[in-house]
Scaffold this active site. Structure first.
Site, PDB file in Angstrom:
ATOM      1  N   ASP A 167      -9.277   2.760   1.895  1.00  0.00           N
ATOM      2  CA  ASP A 167      -8.446   3.728   2.505  1.00  0.00           C
ATOM      3  C   ASP A 167      -8.299   2.888   3.936  1.00  0.00           C
ATOM      4  O   ASP A 167      -8.993   3.029   4.807  1.00  0.00           O
ATOM      5  CB  ASP A 167      -9.157   5.002   2.493  1.00  0.00           C
ATOM      6  CG  ASP A 167      -8.160   5.983   3.199  1.00  0.00           C
ATOM      7  OD1 ASP A 167      -7.336   5.700   4.209  1.00  0.00           O
ATOM      8  OD2 ASP A 167      -8.111   7.111   2.753  1.00  0.00           O
ATOM      9  N   HIS A 168      -7.131   2.286   4.129  1.00  0.00           N
ATOM     10  CA  HIS A 168      -6.772   1.384   5.140  1.00  0.00           C
ATOM     11  C   HIS A 168      -7.038   2.372   6.519  1.00  0.00           C
ATOM     12  O   HIS A 168      -7.202   1.760   7.791  1.00  0.00           O
ATOM     13  CB  HIS A 168      -5.599   0.822   5.196  1.00  0.00           C
ATOM     14  CG  HIS A 168      -4.351   1.539   5.452  1.00  0.00           C
ATOM     15  ND1 HIS A 168      -3.649   2.101   4.650  1.00  0.00           N
ATOM     16  CD2 HIS A 168      -3.607   1.464   6.619  1.00  0.00           C
ATOM     17  CE1 HIS A 168      -2.549   2.678   5.139  1.00  0.00           C
ATOM     18  NE2 HIS A 168      -2.486   2.305   6.576  1.00  0.00           N
ATOM     19  N   HIS A 182      -5.747   9.519   2.888  1.00  0.00           N
ATOM     20  CA  HIS A 182      -5.859   9.140   4.360  1.00  0.00           C
ATOM     21  C   HIS A 182      -6.201  10.666   5.156  1.00  0.00           C
ATOM     22  O   HIS A 182      -7.052  10.771   5.948  1.00  0.00           O
ATOM     23  CB  HIS A 182      -4.527   8.623   5.032  1.00  0.00           C
ATOM     24  CG  HIS A 182      -4.126   7.337   4.400  1.00  0.00           C
ATOM     25  ND1 HIS A 182      -4.897   6.469   3.774  1.00  0.00           N
ATOM     26  CD2 HIS A 182      -2.830   6.912   4.001  1.00  0.00           C
ATOM     27  CE1 HIS A 182      -4.304   5.541   3.375  1.00  0.00           C
ATOM     28  NE2 HIS A 182      -2.985   5.660   3.334  1.00  0.00           N
TER      29      HIS A 182
HETATM   30  C1  BG6 Z   1       0.307   3.976   2.903  1.00  0.00           C
HETATM   31  C2  BG6 Z   1       1.404   4.528   1.976  1.00  0.00           C
HETATM   32  O1  BG6 Z   1      -1.054   4.301   2.344  1.00  0.00           O
HETATM   33  O2  BG6 Z   1       0.226   4.202   4.269  1.00  0.00           O
HETATM   34  C3  BG6 Z   1       2.634   4.506   2.507  1.00  0.00           C
HETATM   35  O3  BG6 Z   1       1.221   4.344   0.790  1.00  0.00           O
HETATM   36  C4  BG6 Z   1       2.551   4.847   4.248  1.00  0.00           C
HETATM   37  O4  BG6 Z   1       3.534   5.386   2.092  1.00  0.00           O
HETATM   38  C5  BG6 Z   1       1.545   3.711   4.841  1.00  0.00           C
HETATM   39  O5  BG6 Z   1       3.889   4.326   4.752  1.00  0.00           O
HETATM   40  C6  BG6 Z   1       1.247   4.297   6.271  1.00  0.00           C
HETATM   41  O6  BG6 Z   1       0.490   3.382   6.800  1.00  0.00           O
HETATM   42  P1  BG6 Z   1       0.357   3.348   8.521  1.00  0.00           P
HETATM   43  O7  BG6 Z   1      -0.942   2.397   8.902  1.00  0.00           O
HETATM   44  O8  BG6 Z   1       1.620   2.743   8.725  1.00  0.00           O
HETATM   45  O9  BG6 Z   1       0.426   4.542   9.220  1.00  0.00           O
END
Ligand code: BG6
Length: 512
Positions: free
Chosen positions: A206-207, A269
């Site tokens: 979950d980045h 997230h």
């Molecule tokens: C991803 C989603 O997990 O997170 C995307 O699948 C989204 O739809 C992205 O755009 C957003 O990541 P960040 O790090 O740019 O907020």
């Protein structure tokens, strides 16, 4: 540190200057050798995030001394050029041809499709060759940067060829969301992975958990004495969690259609952010203790109803994206005119614990909104004055964790305007991470390094994933039964129905 500085330092230290040796004695360097196999190395995620993050780790001297990267590809044509371009375009560190060449020498490709057992046998042979050549014990990370529908096939192939186990070395598998479509499919997926790998070897990405500002939530809460005494329903009125994006889903129909905003980012997230905001202090800052606290919160979290009034969904129509005119989702390639996929979702949850009883958590996310921002705003209850004589206009203090883009922390307070009378004006005290600290690593750098050193702290467990589905499944069912998403113009704050979620409680969303 520049390459020449690195070389000078390495020659002083007797190093050979190979990529893994870029910073001898670097405390952040992973010490155990490893080979990472990426399934889907030519795909979007690998090109935009994974390979650039690996390059950044190489650039910072954080990769293991002996590190090989193997791409399992359908066709090897132009893959190396593609990866080089990806690094130039997306890496955080400037492109350095020496670092790239050293890394590229250790990138290998194995060609095949996921249902081709012979290709997996070839992969096994290749991995053994690399181990023998470099005297490595056989430590493998299998990174599944592929659609979840292919997870089970790849895991089964790894089991057939015996790559999921070994007499020496370790095996780890990394999977990317979506972890299912609902609770039932997530359980099936979890079971398929655990048939092949022990749960302790499975890393679910979950980045958001790799973002420094997200990790800072725990630091702010538990390293400081002043917040925790107020962190409860006696002092907190409500919490707003917002993730808004200005971009749409152009080009992503294959993934996004039928998935939508709630499954895409709330299930993972945003519920993880909620868990970090609401959890009790863990006994230790290790993976087990943090997971145990998050699990308690997710088990106590439930949708607040009635859903027709406490939730909203929308789909962007024509409008603007960053000032450029754009069509609505239904007119984008890959989506049909009757697509019911939501690009905006808002909901209300409560956390049924003594600390949080009665405090609503409002969560919203959307694509093609006014601007890109992710933040958590904790709104405190206004003061109650004992004597009318002492009464000044009361304000609700708000503590805002700005996750991105300008990561930092803000505290909104009321202050007296200079001059006669007691006129209170809202002012804000702020801290910008970037002005205080050095540039932070990208989330994927941190997470890949953590997989290599077996630190599972920033990876949600299967139970967390399933509890999160359990929270949002009733809403998805409700939406599946009633009507379609409202339409909102691209470039705005979302559908009007979202405003009503808060206005019915006498509150307002923070402006986007
Ligand atoms: C991803 C989603 O997990 O997170 C995307 O699948 C989204 O739809 C992205 O755009 C957003 O990541 P960040 O790090 O740019 O907020």
């Amino acid at each position: 540190m520049t390459v020449s500085e690195v070389q000078e330092r390495n020659s002083l230290a007797g190093g050979s200057g190979a990529v893994g040796e870029a910073l001898i004695g670097n405390p952040c360097q992973v010490t155990e050798s490893a080979t990472m196999v990426i399934f889907g190395i030519a795909g979007d995620l690998a090109r935009k995030k994974l390979v650039p993050a690996i390059y950044d780790l190489a650039h910072g001297g954080q990769l293991p001394l002996d590190f090989d990267l193997v791409g399992f590809v359908r066709s090897s044509t132009d893959v190396e050029t593609l990866l080089r371009q990806a690094v130039i375009a997306y890496a955080r560190a400037p492109f350095d041809s020496e670092v790239w060449e050293a890394l590229a020498k250790r990138i290998h490709l194995v060609q095949g499709s996921f249902d081709d057992t012979a290709a997996f046998a070839a992969l096994a042979t290749r991995l053994t060759e690399l181990d023998v050549r470099h005297g490595k014990p056989g430590n493998y990370v299998f990174y599944l940067s592929i659609p979840p529908s292919a997870f089970a096939t790849v895991c089964d192939q790894l089991a057939i060829t015996g790559l999921n186990r070994g007499d020496s070395g370790w095996r780890r598998v990394v999977v990317e969301k979506p972890f299912g479509h609902d609770l039932a499919s997530s359980q099936t997926l979890g079971a398929a992975l655990e048939r092949v790998f022990p749960s302790s070897s499975i890393y679910r990405i979950d980045h958001y958990l790799g973002k420094e500002t997200v990790q800072n939530i725990l630091a702010l809460r538990f390293a400081n004495g002043m917040f925790e005494p107020l962190w409860n329903n006696r002092h907190i009125d409500h919490v707003q969690i917002t993730m808004s994006e200005s971009v749409g889903v152009t080009g992503r129909a294959g993934y996004y259609d039928g998935v939508g905003a709630a499954r895409d980012v709330i299930q993972n997230h945003l519920l993880q952010l909620l868990a970090l905001i609401a959890m009790e202090e863990p006994v230790r800052l290790d993976a087990d203790s943090i997971a145990a606290e998050k699990i308690k919160i997710l088990s106590a979290t439930e949708l607040l109803g009635p859903l027709s009034e406490t939730s909203a969904r929308g789909q962007y129509g024509a409008g603007v994206e960053n000032d450029v005119p754009v069509p609505g989702l239904a007119d984008e390639s890959g989506f049909t005119a009757d697509s019911a996929t939501e690009t905006f979702a808002a909901l209300t949850v409560g956390v049924a614990t003594r600390r949080w009883a009665g405090v609503p958590f409002f969560i919203r996310t959307g694509k093609r909104l006014t601007r890109r921002t992710t933040e958590i705003a904790v709104t405190f209850t206004p003061p109650v004055h004992g004597s009318p004589a002492a009464r000044v206009a009361a304000v609700s203090n708000v503590l805002v964790f700005r996750v991105q883009p300008d990561d930092g922390i803000e505290l909104h307070i009321g202050a007296k305007r200079p001059g006669d009378g007691m006129h209170i004006q809202p002012v804000s005290l702020g801290m910008d991470f970037r002005s205080v600290f050095d540039e932070a690593p990208e989330a994927y750098e941190r997470l890949i390094r953590d997989v290599l050193r077996a630190d599972a702290t920033l990876f949600p467990r299967r139970e967390e994933v399933e509890l999160s589905w359990q929270i949002i499944d009733p809403l998805l069912e409700h939406w599946g039964t009633f009507g379609r998403p409202d339409t909102y113009p691209s470039g705005t704050a979302g559908p009007a129905s979202a405003e009503r979620i808060l206005s019915r409680t006498g509150r307002v969303w923070r402006p986007l």
